[in-house]
Design an enzyme around this catalytic site. Structure first.
Site, mmCIF file in Angstrom:
data_model
loop_
_atom_site.group_PDB
_atom_site.id
_atom_site.type_symbol
_atom_site.label_atom_id
_atom_site.label_comp_id
_atom_site.label_asym_id
_atom_site.label_seq_id
_atom_site.Cartn_x
_atom_site.Cartn_y
_atom_site.Cartn_z
ATOM 1 N N LYS A 124 0.871 -1.183 0.000
ATOM 2 C CA LYS A 124 0.000 0.000 0.000
ATOM 3 C C LYS A 124 0.902 1.225 0.000
ATOM 4 O O LYS A 124 2.046 1.156 0.430
ATOM 5 C CB LYS A 124 -0.873 0.018 1.257
ATOM 6 N N ASP A 164 -7.120 4.114 -4.429
ATOM 7 C CA ASP A 164 -7.764 3.938 -3.121
ATOM 8 C C ASP A 164 -8.404 5.298 -2.831
ATOM 9 O O ASP A 164 -8.678 6.066 -3.771
ATOM 10 C CB ASP A 164 -6.737 3.530 -2.042
#
Ligand code: NDP
Ligand code: 2IT
Length: 450
Positions: A124, A164
């Protein structure tokens, strides 16, 4: 000025790891009963290795606003585990981003990606950059500056970022353009790209549609129920929420809510997606307050009207609830209210939106509860389909991707339901997901040696 710089420095160096600890603690609790079942887990120090990221990259992002003022933000990429495949996971642009938050998201991503059964590891990244109120050109300059720092560390077979919170196909387009300029290559280094240069059809819809496909399967198998005619509550007003609402509507459910960081909408006749999209799918996302002005009969509830530990959306009676905004947005008090109102299923679209005490309550009381790492895995799965199409220079049509997504979400449900049964925790999909995901990653970690 000095205070601001010091405060930012403190934030970035003393990153609060609460969410990371929360995520790790949930997983380890699920794994406790099985960890002794195979002596190799201890010998190979699998748990210790699993909770330690392979690499935490932090870099300075310097960019120019429209008035030629220079700004600085922190950029990050956490490459957590690549035992199953190249590092894979989204980028979040939001002022609340810290190393701790990204560690939680990257850690969860390892398990989610494992559940898909596809060859992808966990990662991430993102930045504390706030896209709100920025012009299109400012977003472009920020994305280019971000990629100028990140490009040496990623690659189609190394690490493949995607979107995201705060990052959609527009941002991925700018990031891809800069990667191409810096490296003189044209490959699938990012997923969620615009269709014009290698994006997969259905990637924008994939997470939300996948959430509903998962819910449909779980309700059918566990309760012999369908979503048709059922009142559902959804939080969020971004990519995941909008496509969850869209698929719920296509299946005949009545999705009556949505929310953003300032307030919520309750529309008893069902959310008007056309209006919601007009407000949210543009450069300057408008407030949901405007929705209530445009749609008679709907109600806007500002966040301030609710106590800190309750959220307006979860006070509304529903058959199934779909938290699709952000982490820890559904508290124990919210869970009690949902239960009291007869909610039978909670299906997470966001990553870790439900607080641990709320999850415990749902499981104890027999509410079907699906953790995000299972029910929102459709997004990353279609990202992997995009990598696959890019690698073979193919283009799959919408129906093919949709079919494969539906099938994959059903497989995930089956995998975690069977695992839960096998380990004596039937209908505990949290344990089922953590155990099933862990076993696949642990096996790969053992086989690759140290
Ligand atoms: P978007 O940026 O498109 O939308 C996020 C939505 O959540 C916005 O409506 C935003 O409101 C709201 N929101 C953000 N922060 C807060 C907050 N602190 N309190 C209340 N509302 C908030 O993001 P996505 O829809 O892509 O992501 C939503 C969730 O789904 C996240 O947890 C993400 O990690 C997860 N997810 C996303 C995937 C994807 O493919 N995009 C895949 C799997 C999971 P506002 O505009 O006011 O900030
Ligand atoms: O949380 C997630 O799964 C995502 N943000 C999507 C990740 C991806 O690589 O598509």
């Amino acid at each position: 000025m000095v205070e601001k710089i010091l405060a930012n420095l403190e934030k970035s160096t003393c990153a609060v790891d609460n969410t990371f600890l929360q995520a790790v603690s949930e997983v380890l609790t699920s794994l406790e009963p099985i960890i002794k079942s195979d002596p190799r887990y201890e010998q190979f120090a699998i748990l210790e290795r699993l909770v330690t990221p392979d690499r935490v990259l932090q870099f300075k992002v310097q960019w120019l606003d429209d008035n030629n003022q220079v700004h600085i933000n922190n950029g990050y990429r956490i490459q957590f585990n690549n035992s199953l495949g190249p590092y894979k996971g989204g980028l979040r642009f939001h002022p609340s981003v810290t190393t701790g938050m990204l560690k939680f998201l990257a850690f969860e991503q390892i398990f989610k990606n494992s559940l898909t059964g596809l060859p992808i590891g966990g990662a991430k990244g993102g930045s504390d950059f706030d896209p709100k109120g920025k012009s299109d050109f400012e977003i472009m300059r920020f994305c280019r500056a971000f990629m100028r720092e990140l490009y040496p560390f990623i690659g189609a077979r190394v690490d493949v970022p995607a979107g995201d919170i705060g990052v959609g196909s527009r941002e991925i387009g700018y990031l891809f353009g800069e990667y191409k300029r810096m490296t003189h290559t044209y490959d699938g280094v990012l997923s969620g790209k615009p269709y014009a240069f290698g994006g997969s059809l259905m990637r924008p819809q994939a997470t939300g549609y996948g959430v509903v496909y998962f819910a449909k399967e779980m309700l059918k198998e566990e309760l012999q129920e369908s979503l048709e005619g059922k009142v559902c509550t959804v939080s969020g007003a971004g990519n995941v929420a909008i496509h969850t609402i869209e698929k719920l509507q296509q299946l005949g459910a009545l999705a009556v809510t949505c929310s953003d960081s300032e307030g919520s909408i309750y529309d008893p006749r069902g959310i008007d997606l056309h209006v919601l999209r007009e407000l949210k799918e543009n450069t300057y996302r408008l407030s949901l307050r405007e929705y209530a002005i445009r749609v008679p009969g709907s109600v806007y509830i500002p966040k301030s009207e609710y106590l800190e530990k309750t959220h307006a959306i979860w006070q509304i009676p529903c058959f199934a609830a779909f938290p699709c905004a952000t982490q820890n947005e559904l508290t124990l008090l919210d869970a009690k209210k949902l239960l009291e109102n007869g909610c039978v299923a909670v299906v997470e679209g966001a990553n870790m939106p439900t607080e641990p005490e709320a999850i415990e309550l749902f499981i104890r009381e027999g509410v079907l509860f699906s953790p995000g790492k299972a029910s929102n895995a459709g997004g990353v799965a279609v990202s992997e389909f995009e990598m696959s199409q890019n690698a073979s220079m193919e283009k799959w049509d919408f129906e093919k991707v949709d079919r494969k997504l539906d099938e994959l979400m059903r497989q995930i449900y089956k995998r975690i339901a069977l695992t839960a049964k096998e380990y004596g925790v039937e209908r505990n999909f949290v344990d089922g997901a953590n155990i099933a995901a862990f076993k696949r990653v642990a096996e790969a970690m053992i086989l690759e040696g140290v």
